[in-house]
Structures are given as C-alpha cells and as structure tokens.
Design a protein around this motif. Sequence first.
Motif, PDB file in Angstrom:
ATOM      1  N   LYS A 116       0.835  -1.191   0.000  1.00  0.00           N
ATOM      2  CA  LYS A 116       0.000   0.000   0.000  1.00  0.00           C
ATOM      3  C   LYS A 116       0.873   1.245   0.000  1.00  0.00           C
ATOM      4  O   LYS A 116       2.018   1.220   0.439  1.00  0.00           O
ATOM      5  N   CYS A 117       0.311   2.317  -0.497  1.00  0.00           N
ATOM      6  CA  CYS A 117       1.037   3.572  -0.546  1.00  0.00           C
ATOM      7  C   CYS A 117       1.215   4.134   0.868  1.00  0.00           C
ATOM      8  O   CYS A 117       0.272   4.118   1.673  1.00  0.00           O
ATOM      9  N   LEU A 124      -1.096  -0.140  -4.153  1.00  0.00           N
ATOM     10  CA  LEU A 124      -0.189   0.210  -5.242  1.00  0.00           C
ATOM     11  C   LEU A 124      -0.458  -0.663  -6.458  1.00  0.00           C
ATOM     12  O   LEU A 124      -0.875  -1.817  -6.329  1.00  0.00           O
ATOM     13  N   THR A 125      -0.219  -0.112  -7.632  1.00  0.00           N
ATOM     14  CA  THR A 125      -0.413  -0.827  -8.897  1.00  0.00           C
ATOM     15  C   THR A 125       0.952  -1.208  -9.471  1.00  0.00           C
ATOM     16  O   THR A 125       1.860  -0.374  -9.524  1.00  0.00           O
ATOM     17  N   ILE A 150       3.425   1.627  -8.244  1.00  0.00           N
ATOM     18  CA  ILE A 150       3.190   3.071  -8.279  1.00  0.00           C
ATOM     19  C   ILE A 150       1.815   3.389  -7.705  1.00  0.00           C
ATOM     20  O   ILE A 150       0.867   2.609  -7.846  1.00  0.00           O
ATOM     21  N   CYS A 151       1.728   4.524  -7.036  1.00  0.00           N
ATOM     22  CA  CYS A 151       0.437   5.031  -6.555  1.00  0.00           C
ATOM     23  C   CYS A 151      -0.125   5.963  -7.618  1.00  0.00           C
ATOM     24  O   CYS A 151       0.547   6.924  -8.024  1.00  0.00           O
ATOM     25  N   ALA A 156       3.910   8.146  -6.167  1.00  0.00           N
ATOM     26  CA  ALA A 156       5.065   7.562  -5.489  1.00  0.00           C
ATOM     27  C   ALA A 156       5.369   6.185  -6.076  1.00  0.00           C
ATOM     28  O   ALA A 156       4.460   5.423  -6.425  1.00  0.00           O
ATOM     29  N   LYS A 157       6.666   5.856  -6.201  1.00  0.00           N
ATOM     30  CA  LYS A 157       7.095   4.570  -6.741  1.00  0.00           C
ATOM     31  C   LYS A 157       7.891   3.809  -5.694  1.00  0.00           C
ATOM     32  O   LYS A 157       8.558   4.408  -4.849  1.00  0.00           O
TER      33      LYS A 157
END
Length: 417
Positions: A116-117, A124-125, A150-151, A156-157
Amino acid sequence: RYNGRDVAIKRAQIAGAHCVLGSATPSLESLVNCTQRGHYKLVKLPKRVMDLPMPKMRLVDLRQDEKTRDGRRLLSSELTNQLKNVLGRGEQAILLLNKRGYSNFIFCSGCKHSLKCRNCDTALTFHKRRPSRPDILTVTGKHKQSGYAICHYCLAKTLVPQNCPLCDRKMIMIGVGSQRLEEELSRKFPDARVARIDSDSMAGKDYYKLLNDFSKGQIDILAGTQMLAKGLHFPNVTLVGIVSADTSLYVPDFRVNERTFQLISQVAGRTGRSEKKGLVVVQTFLPDQPAIQFALANDFDGFARAELVHRRACNLPPYWRMAAVLIRGSNYEKLQLACESIRNSIDGIISRNSLKAEIRGPMPAPISRIQRLYRMQIIVEAPDAGIIRRLFERLRSAQAFKGSVQVQIDIDPVNLL
C-alpha cells in the motif's frame, strides 16, 4: 471546480448564442433539462451516418468461461475466436480495459500482506517494464527487476519484493490492467501487430501518429483505456472487445451506472462504421447488471427511465442539486474539530434561514488519505441551486473555513472520490 459543459452553456447565454451539446449518451442532467426547461430543445438522430446498422452485441459471462473464471486469463474463448476471425480477414480490432498498469493489487497469499502507498489510503499498482538489470538486492531481500509499484494518486514509486517481507512467501499479482492485456494479446497472437494506448504508453509519444498508423492498417489490434472510447473513426474495425465491462461499477459513486452505460455504448460505436458489419463482445462477471443489459440492447431511453426512478427516489441529481465540501489536513484531530465546526455552521444557517436541505457528514472520503493529508467530506443536497447558493454565500460570510485545514467546495460534483 467547474464543469466545462456548464461553462459553455453559461457563456452562450451571456453572449446570446446557441450552445449545441452532442452525444450518443447525454448526461441525465442534460436529458432532464430538455424536458423541464423551455430554453432547451432535444433533437434526436435516430440513425447512424449513411444509415449503417448498429453493431451486434454479444455477452460473455466470465464466470462460465473456462479460460477466465479463475482470473488468470483476460480473453475469453469467444473473444479469442472472434479476434482470430478478424485477423484472418485482414480487418482490425479495438479492445478496451479501463485500468492502467499490469496488476492493481500486489498480495501475499500467506499472511495477506499487500503493498500500500505510504502517502495515500490505496493499494499500489504494478507497472511492468523490460528487465534491464539483475534482480535488485536490498536489506529486505530480492526485488523484482521487471517493474515497480506506483500510486496513481501521489505518483510515489517503490520496488516490489519477490517474497513477502513478513512471512517470506512469494508475492503474487492480482487484478488486471492494460499492460497485462497487451502482454496476453502478444502471446496469443504473435503475428499480429498490437499497440497500447493509455496515459503511460503515450507519455512522450505522439498519440496522433499512432492513430494515423492504425488508420493506415499498420496496426492490427489497438488496446487501451477509455482514451479509445470517443471520437475515433476507423472503417476497417469490425470487432470491439470490452474486456471487463463492470470495472467502473465498483467505484463508490452514484453515477457508476451512468458511466458504465456510456462507456460501453461509446466504445461499441467504434465498430461497424463502414459497409463491413461490426461485432461487440462484452465480457463481465455481472451479466445481469441493468446498465450492462441496457447497453447490450442499445436502449438509452430505457436506461434513462430506470436510472431516473432511482435518482428521484433518493433526491439525487438531476432532481436535486448537490455540493461536496472536502476538508483536508495533516492532523486528524484538528481535521475532525474543523469538520464539526463547519457542520455546525451549516446547520445554523439552514435553521436561521429556513432552508430546505439535507446534510450528510462529516464522514471520511472514499479515499480517506491522499498525499499524507486526511480527507473528510460533507455532502449538501437541496431541491434547487438557489438554496445551495444562499447557503454557501452565508457560509463564506461567516468565515467558517478558517483554520489549519484546506477546504475545497465542489458545486455539482462530477465524482465523489
């Protein structure tokens, strides 16, 4: 916040001009305006250009298809066979999957841990990339070198661990995305020329050049997100595949049925635009959902009647007007106090001025934290725009928005996320 359509209407009114709104799937607000406001006029175009027939619609229940019911494959047997037929005839196809990335959930099946972000309350994807170096080794173990997480809200990565940092079991990818669709197409149809259109693949590239290449027949299958749905005219496209018709139905917003119907109808209109007949294959896990059924029948009037019954019963737009007050702050306790103060001010104004309005909240927004800011919502509903205007005029005069929080007022919000 403003709606471009409403600004166009207002500018036309000020200038004494006509404003023409054109759509195969008009918003329910515009449709009701045509029946209730004398300065609106509805003009129907019951036939396609050159009197072309509408494409045939075919439903695929993903729960019953052997290839797709376990979630490991995106293309059903029906859609795969139709793609083979189209490619064999030298024709073209468009496939829609309205999700970016490769997989939208990175998950450990052992301890149920997910990535999760840190900045947002969202998963996150996973975005895939071509491996350019060996697996990355850090203090937490090996990480996948084939991509990153990435979010989609704060961008954010982060690296993706090969094994779960909590229990050391292998991390798995769940969910679908346009990258995964492109990969499956390339694997199943190695001789076909496949291109992907989404905001990731088009970054720094020429969108119109790719469409021009497709128009010239240099691309066989065009796959991507809703960027494909509107305004494209390719006479050689005889197949449209909607890979997951129910994707947008899981969003917590009262307009999801309308958006689902619009998206299916709009992308379906990309096929059968010449003397060649068109076919639309609609894949879904919710085959009985009304919006999908109405779209399959090409019945906009039926959909609008059914949806407006629910909107009227719940006092939702277009029958009542709505405003969303989004309050954001980095300190949750201060945010709660500010929300309570704003709500008390709204209640006081309504009581003193005998305004007819319904208030919901403060309550957490559907995404309760973005970019490290906590988010709360207050929803205001009233039978006409005048009440909302008077309410917010008095609210601003009372300086109810002072403090350490950010306040965003959205009149007639397009979405409630």
